[in-house]
Write a protein that holds these residues in place. Structure first.
Motif, mmCIF file in Angstrom:
data_model
loop_
_atom_site.group_PDB
_atom_site.id
_atom_site.type_symbol
_atom_site.label_atom_id
_atom_site.label_comp_id
_atom_site.label_asym_id
_atom_site.label_seq_id
_atom_site.Cartn_x
_atom_site.Cartn_y
_atom_site.Cartn_z
ATOM 1 N N GLY A 37 44.782 4.390 30.807
ATOM 2 C CA GLY A 37 45.751 5.463 30.696
ATOM 3 C C GLY A 37 45.078 6.807 30.895
ATOM 4 N N GLU A 38 45.895 7.857 31.006
ATOM 5 C CA GLU A 38 45.345 9.185 31.290
ATOM 6 C C GLU A 38 46.003 10.260 30.427
ATOM 7 O OE1 GLU A 38 44.232 11.497 35.196
ATOM 8 O OE2 GLU A 38 46.419 11.403 35.047
ATOM 9 N N HIS A 39 45.155 11.034 29.776
ATOM 10 C CA HIS A 39 45.563 12.309 29.174
ATOM 11 C C HIS A 39 44.350 13.217 29.211
ATOM 12 C CE1 HIS A 39 49.620 11.425 27.907
ATOM 13 N NE2 HIS A 39 49.193 10.243 27.474
ATOM 14 N N VAL A 40 44.503 14.344 29.875
ATOM 15 C CA VAL A 40 43.383 15.258 30.026
ATOM 16 C C VAL A 40 43.140 16.049 28.747
ATOM 17 C CG1 VAL A 40 44.767 17.174 30.948
ATOM 18 C CG2 VAL A 40 42.362 16.940 31.604
ATOM 19 N N ALA A 41 44.169 16.176 27.911
ATOM 20 C CA ALA A 41 44.050 16.904 26.649
ATOM 21 C C ALA A 41 45.082 16.363 25.677
ATOM 22 C CB ALA A 41 44.273 18.399 26.876
ATOM 23 N N LEU A 42 44.766 16.481 24.387
ATOM 24 C CA LEU A 42 45.687 16.077 23.332
ATOM 25 C C LEU A 42 46.025 17.286 22.470
ATOM 26 C CD1 LEU A 42 44.036 12.692 22.259
ATOM 27 C CD2 LEU A 42 45.917 13.048 23.880
ATOM 28 N N PHE A 43 47.144 17.218 21.776
ATOM 29 C CA PHE A 43 47.643 18.356 21.017
ATOM 30 C C PHE A 43 47.978 17.932 19.588
ATOM 31 C CE2 PHE A 43 48.280 19.089 25.454
ATOM 32 C CZ PHE A 43 48.057 20.437 25.644
ATOM 33 N N ASP A 44 47.745 18.832 18.653
ATOM 34 C CA ASP A 44 48.065 18.527 17.264
ATOM 35 C C ASP A 44 49.564 18.446 17.037
ATOM 36 O OD1 ASP A 44 45.395 18.467 16.655
ATOM 37 O OD2 ASP A 44 45.317 20.521 15.897
ATOM 38 N N ARG A 45 50.325 19.183 17.849
ATOM 39 C CA ARG A 45 51.789 19.155 17.740
ATOM 40 C C ARG A 45 52.389 18.952 19.122
ATOM 41 N NH1 ARG A 45 50.106 23.326 14.575
ATOM 42 N NH2 ARG A 45 50.557 24.824 16.229
ATOM 43 N N ASN A 46 53.325 18.021 19.223
ATOM 44 C CA ASN A 46 53.985 17.720 20.493
ATOM 45 C C ASN A 46 55.501 17.798 20.353
ATOM 46 O OD1 ASN A 46 51.336 15.610 20.888
ATOM 47 N ND2 ASN A 46 51.937 16.865 22.631
ATOM 48 N N THR A 47 56.139 18.226 21.420
ATOM 49 C CA THR A 47 57.603 18.250 21.449
ATOM 50 C C THR A 47 58.162 16.837 21.391
ATOM 51 O OG1 THR A 47 57.566 20.281 22.770
ATOM 52 C CG2 THR A 47 59.631 19.019 22.746
ATOM 53 N N TYR A 48 57.526 15.933 22.140
ATOM 54 C CA TYR A 48 57.965 14.538 22.192
ATOM 55 C C TYR A 48 56.810 13.637 21.765
ATOM 56 C CZ TYR A 48 61.336 16.877 25.205
ATOM 57 O OH TYR A 48 62.267 17.743 25.693
ATOM 58 N N GLY A 49 57.112 12.585 21.044
ATOM 59 C CA GLY A 49 56.080 11.676 20.573
ATOM 60 C C GLY A 49 55.642 10.696 21.637
ATOM 61 N N TYR A 50 54.432 10.197 21.485
ATOM 62 C CA TYR A 50 53.904 9.170 22.379
ATOM 63 C C TYR A 50 54.739 7.898 22.242
ATOM 64 C CZ TYR A 50 50.655 5.505 23.960
ATOM 65 O OH TYR A 50 50.087 4.419 24.585
ATOM 66 N N PRO A 51 55.323 7.410 23.345
ATOM 67 C CA PRO A 51 56.230 6.260 23.253
ATOM 68 C C PRO A 51 55.545 4.928 22.973
ATOM 69 C CG PRO A 51 55.939 6.929 25.544
ATOM 70 C CD PRO A 51 55.253 7.969 24.705
ATOM 71 N N GLY A 52 54.216 4.898 23.030
ATOM 72 C CA GLY A 52 53.510 3.635 22.845
ATOM 73 C C GLY A 52 53.083 3.341 21.421
ATOM 74 N N SER A 53 53.466 4.194 20.454
ATOM 75 C CA SER A 53 53.097 3.945 19.065
ATOM 76 C C SER A 53 54.269 4.265 18.151
ATOM 77 C CB SER A 53 51.885 4.792 18.661
ATOM 78 O OG SER A 53 52.217 6.170 18.638
ATOM 79 N N LYS A 54 54.261 3.682 16.954
ATOM 80 C CA LYS A 54 55.368 3.863 16.015
ATOM 81 C C LYS A 54 55.436 5.280 15.464
ATOM 82 C CE LYS A 54 55.561 -0.987 14.565
ATOM 83 N NZ LYS A 54 55.440 -1.931 13.420
ATOM 84 N N ASP A 55 54.257 5.914 15.275
ATOM 85 C CA ASP A 55 54.249 7.258 14.697
ATOM 86 C C ASP A 55 54.257 8.364 15.738
ATOM 87 O OD1 ASP A 55 51.698 7.127 15.713
ATOM 88 O OD2 ASP A 55 50.676 7.434 13.798
ATOM 89 N N GLY A 56 54.316 7.995 17.026
ATOM 90 C CA GLY A 56 54.388 8.998 18.074
ATOM 91 C C GLY A 56 53.065 9.667 18.406
#
Length: 289
Positions: A37-56
Motif C-alpha cells: 500500500g501507499e501513503h506518503v504521509a500520515l496525519f493525527d487527524r483525518n476527515t475520513y477514516g482509513y477503511p481497512g481498520s475498525k478504528d479508522g
C-alpha cells in the motif's frame, strides 16, 4: 490461481535485512507477488477514516511509518528473480504523473517486466491536499494522469493538452519491458472506479473482500463493461485480498468466481508473527495449485 502477499513494510520493524529475507522466503515458498500500500504521509487527524481498520486508523508501529513503494520495490527487484511487485494501490491523483510514469517504467525495465501498477484515488483528504491537489476533482485528475502515463509508456513522442497537464514533443525512455505497457490494475468500489477499470484497466483489485462481496463487486464491474459496450474477457485479471480471517479453504470459492490472484494479507511484521504467518500463506499456494 496465483497467490501473492500484501505486505506494506513499515519502519522500524521493516529493516533492509528483514525486507530482503521476507521477499526471498516468499519467492522460495511459491508466492507470485508482493503488494504494498501507499501513503506518503500520515496525519493525527483525518476527515475520513482509513477503511481497512475498525478504528479508522492505519496500524503503524509507534515511531514508525510506511516505506516508499518505489524505492522498496527497486531494492527488492535486485534481491529476487521471479517475484512480481504490485502497488496496492498507488495514489495517482496526488502524484506527479511525469515522475510517476518515469519511476514505474524504470522499475519495469530494471526488474525485467515484473511490475503491476495498481491504482486508486485514495481516501485521505489531508494527504491529497498536502501534496498540492484538490480533493474534490481527484477522480477526473486521475483519469487524465493515467491517459498521460499510458501514452508516455507507448508513444515515442507525446503532445498533450488537458486540464492539469500540457506539453509538446515530450520523450520518455526507456519504455517498459511489458507490452503494450505496464499492466494498470484499478482498485475501488464506486461506479467511477469501475468505469475507470473498464477504460484503463488490464484488471481490477478488490481489498478485504470475502467471496460473497467479491461476487457483488464483479457484477458491478461487468455492468460497467456492459455500459461501455464491451464484455470482460478471461484475460482481464481479477485480484483480491481476502479478509485476514480467511483460510485456505476459501481458495476454491474465489477460483469459482474467476479470481486470478489472491493477495493474502501478511498482517504484523514482527519476526515471530511473520514466522507464523508465512507458512499459513503457503497453504494458500498449495490449495491454489
Amino acid at each position: 490461481m496465483k497467490v501473492g502477499v500484501f505486505a506494506t513494510f513499515m519502519s522500524p520493524l521493516a529493516t533492509p535485512q528483514m525486507i530482503v529475507d521476507f521477499a526471498r522466503r516468499a519467492e522460495a515458498g511459491g508466492l507470485d507477488s508482493i503488494w504494498m500500500g501507499e501513503h506518503v504521509a500520515l496525519f493525527d487527524r483525518n476527515t475520513y477514516g482509513y477503511p481497512g481498520s475498525k478504528d479508522g486508523r492505519i496500524p503503524v508501529p509507534e515511531g514508525g511509518g510506511m516505506l516508499d513503494v518505489t524505492a522498496t520495490f527497486g531494492f527488492l527487484a535486485a534481491a529476487t528473480k521471479t517475484l512480481r511487485f504490485g502497488t496496492g494501490v498507488a495514489l495517482v491523483p496526488q502524484r506527479n504523473p511525469i515522475y510517476t510514469a518515469k519511476e514505474m517504467c524504470t522499475l519495469d525495465w530494471l526488474s525485467n517486466g515484473r511490475l503491476d501498477f495498481g491504482i486508486g484515488v485514495g481516501w485521505n483528504k489531508e494527504e491529497v491536499e498536502a501534496c498540492g491537489y484538490r480533493w474534490e476533482d481527484r477522480g477526473k485528475r486521475c483519469d487524465e494522469f493515467l491517459e498521460v502515463m499510458r501514452r508516455l509508456w507507448t508513444e515515442p513522442v507525446v503532445d498533450f493538452k488537458g486540464k492539469w497537464l500540457a506539453f509538446e514533443t515530450l520523450r520518455m525512455d526507456p519504455k517498459p519491458i511489458q507490452k503494450p505497457h505496464i499492466p494498470i490494475i484499478v482498485g475501488g468500489y464506486a461506479d467511477a472506479a469501475f468505469d475507470r477499470a473498464v477504460r484503463f484497466g488490464a484488471g481490477w483489485y478488490g481489498f478485504n473482500l470475502d467471496p460473497a462481496r467479491t461476487k457483488q463487486m464483479l457484477a458491478k464491474l461487468d455492468a460497467a463493461f456492459a455500459k461501455a459496450g464491451r464484455k470482460r474477457t478471461p484475460a482481464y485479471e481479477i485480484i483480491v485480498t481476502p479478509p485476514m480471517n480467511a483460510g485456505p479453504d476459501t481458495v476454491k470459492a474465489y477460483a469459482d468466481l474467476g479470481v486470478h490472484r489472491l493477495v493474502v494479507n501478511l498482517g504484523s511484521q514482527r519476526a515471530e508473527k511473520v514466522d507464523q504467518r508465512l507458512p499459513e500463506i503457503e497453504t494458500f499456494v498449495k490449495q491454489a495449485a
